[in-house]
Enzyme design. Structure first.
Site, PDB file in Angstrom:
ATOM      1  N   HIS A  43       0.794  -1.151  -0.106  1.00 38.84           N
ATOM      2  CA  HIS A  43      -0.066   0.020   0.006  1.00 38.84           C
ATOM      3  C   HIS A  43       0.693   1.355  -0.007  1.00 38.84           C
ATOM      4  O   HIS A  43       1.284   1.917   1.110  1.00 38.84           O
ATOM      5  CB  HIS A  43      -0.778  -0.109   1.196  1.00 38.84           C
ATOM      6  CG  HIS A  43      -1.901   1.146   1.323  1.00 38.84           C
ATOM      7  ND1 HIS A  43      -3.404   0.857   1.751  1.00 38.84           N
ATOM      8  CD2 HIS A  43      -2.030   2.583   0.700  1.00 38.84           C
ATOM      9  CE1 HIS A  43      -3.866   1.917   1.510  1.00 38.84           C
ATOM     10  NE2 HIS A  43      -3.143   2.921   0.941  1.00 38.84           N
ATOM     11  N   GLU A  70      -2.612  -1.608  -3.074  1.00 34.13           N
ATOM     12  CA  GLU A  70      -3.720  -0.966  -2.650  1.00 34.13           C
ATOM     13  C   GLU A  70      -3.373   0.615  -2.476  1.00 34.13           C
ATOM     14  O   GLU A  70      -2.211   0.899  -2.535  1.00 34.13           O
ATOM     15  CB  GLU A  70      -3.938  -1.369  -1.153  1.00 34.13           C
ATOM     16  CG  GLU A  70      -4.478  -2.579  -0.921  1.00 34.13           C
ATOM     17  CD  GLU A  70      -4.458  -3.063   0.485  1.00 34.13           C
ATOM     18  OE1 GLU A  70      -4.807  -4.089   1.043  1.00 34.13           O
ATOM     19  OE2 GLU A  70      -4.242  -2.165   1.499  1.00 34.13           O
ATOM     20  N   HIS A 191      -8.030  -5.890   7.342  1.00 39.14           N
ATOM     21  CA  HIS A 191      -7.981  -4.884   8.192  1.00 39.14           C
ATOM     22  C   HIS A 191      -8.227  -5.229   9.777  1.00 39.14           C
ATOM     23  O   HIS A 191      -9.340  -5.734  10.223  1.00 39.14           O
ATOM     24  CB  HIS A 191      -8.567  -3.649   8.061  1.00 39.14           C
ATOM     25  CG  HIS A 191      -8.180  -2.304   8.890  1.00 39.14           C
ATOM     26  ND1 HIS A 191      -7.324  -1.565   8.263  1.00 39.14           N
ATOM     27  CD2 HIS A 191      -8.122  -1.770  10.069  1.00 39.14           C
ATOM     28  CE1 HIS A 191      -6.814  -0.561   9.046  1.00 39.14           C
ATOM     29  NE2 HIS A 191      -7.240  -0.617   9.984  1.00 39.14           N
TER      30      HIS A 191
END
Length: 238
Positions: A43, A70, A191
């Site tokens: 990410h 991401e 998450h």
């Protein structure tokens, strides 16, 4: 069985803290795959506080499983990076500049037209698209009309409430996943999933395609070792 994609952002954070190349991000990605991981997730953020843009190109050369990038697609630099590196999957996250970590999904109703346009950009490049959403049926239904291939269920609320009442914690995710599956969407999740709550989540979301786990997995690896930790997480998905 859902696939396990290991997010290696925290490895990059550790490397950057000393300004050198230890630990070596490329070697860690290779080892994660060798130890059983079925994907590598990164990410990148504009300040490159963990994953650097060059890391993406270096990893693309060696990742042999699934490479998932991401990030905030409202940043042109991110769009250019994804199109240039051609990962197997891009996960679109509604981050804002300077955000410490992702903390909410897309409002797929309010952002419907924008999502249609940006998803088309990546789809036209042959990249599978997943979009970050909260476990709200209406948001899932609107996601289905954006053209995305998959959604990624944002699981922080589940993780936070798991120890209090796991049945209540999982309930909105079951409804959201059922709606997504009925609409033909693939289902990812991520998450704050960890060794305590992952198995229950996977057991109750039977159409789950993939989980992306970074912070908890890397933290556990400090105690159990990276190879053993990856095997432990795979065991929770079996």
């Amino acid at each position: 069985m859902a696939r396990l994609s290991v997010n290696i952002n925290k490895i990059a954070t550790l490397r950057n803290s000393r300004g050198g190349d230890n630990p070596n991000l490329v070697q860690v990605a290779k080892d994660c795959e060798r130890f059983g991981a079925e994907g590598i997730t990164v990410h990148p953020r504009p300040d490159e506080r963990h994953i650097r843009y060059q890391d993406v190109f270096d990893l693309k050369k060696i990742v042999t499983t699934e490479f998932n990038i991401e990030g905030n697609c409202q940043e042109q630099k991110f769009i250019d990076l994804v199109l240039a590196s051609q990962p197997e999957q891009v996960t679109l996250v509604p981050d804002v500049l300077g955000q410490i970590t992702s903390n909410h999904g897309w409002d797929t109703i309010a952002n419907q037209q924008y999502l249609k346009e940006i998803i088309a950009v990546f789809k036209n490049a042959g990249i599978r698209v997943s979009i970050f959403v909260d476990p709200v049926v209406e948001m899932v239904e609107a996601a289905a009309t954006t053209g995305t291939h998959r959604i990624e269920l944002y699981t922080e609320a589940y993780a936070h409430n798991y120890a209090v009442n796991k049945e209540d914690a999982i309930a909105p995710y079951i409804k959201a996943a059922e709606a997504a599956h009925k609409l033909g969407l693939g289902i990812n999740a991520g998450h704050d999933l960890d060794l305590q709550n992952l198995q229950y989540f996977a057991q109750n979301i039977p159409a789950l395609d993939e989980v992306s786990i970074g912070h908890a997995l890397i933290s556990d690896a400090l105690y159990y070792g990276l190879e053993n930790t990856i095997q432990m997480y795979l065991g929770k998905l079996a």
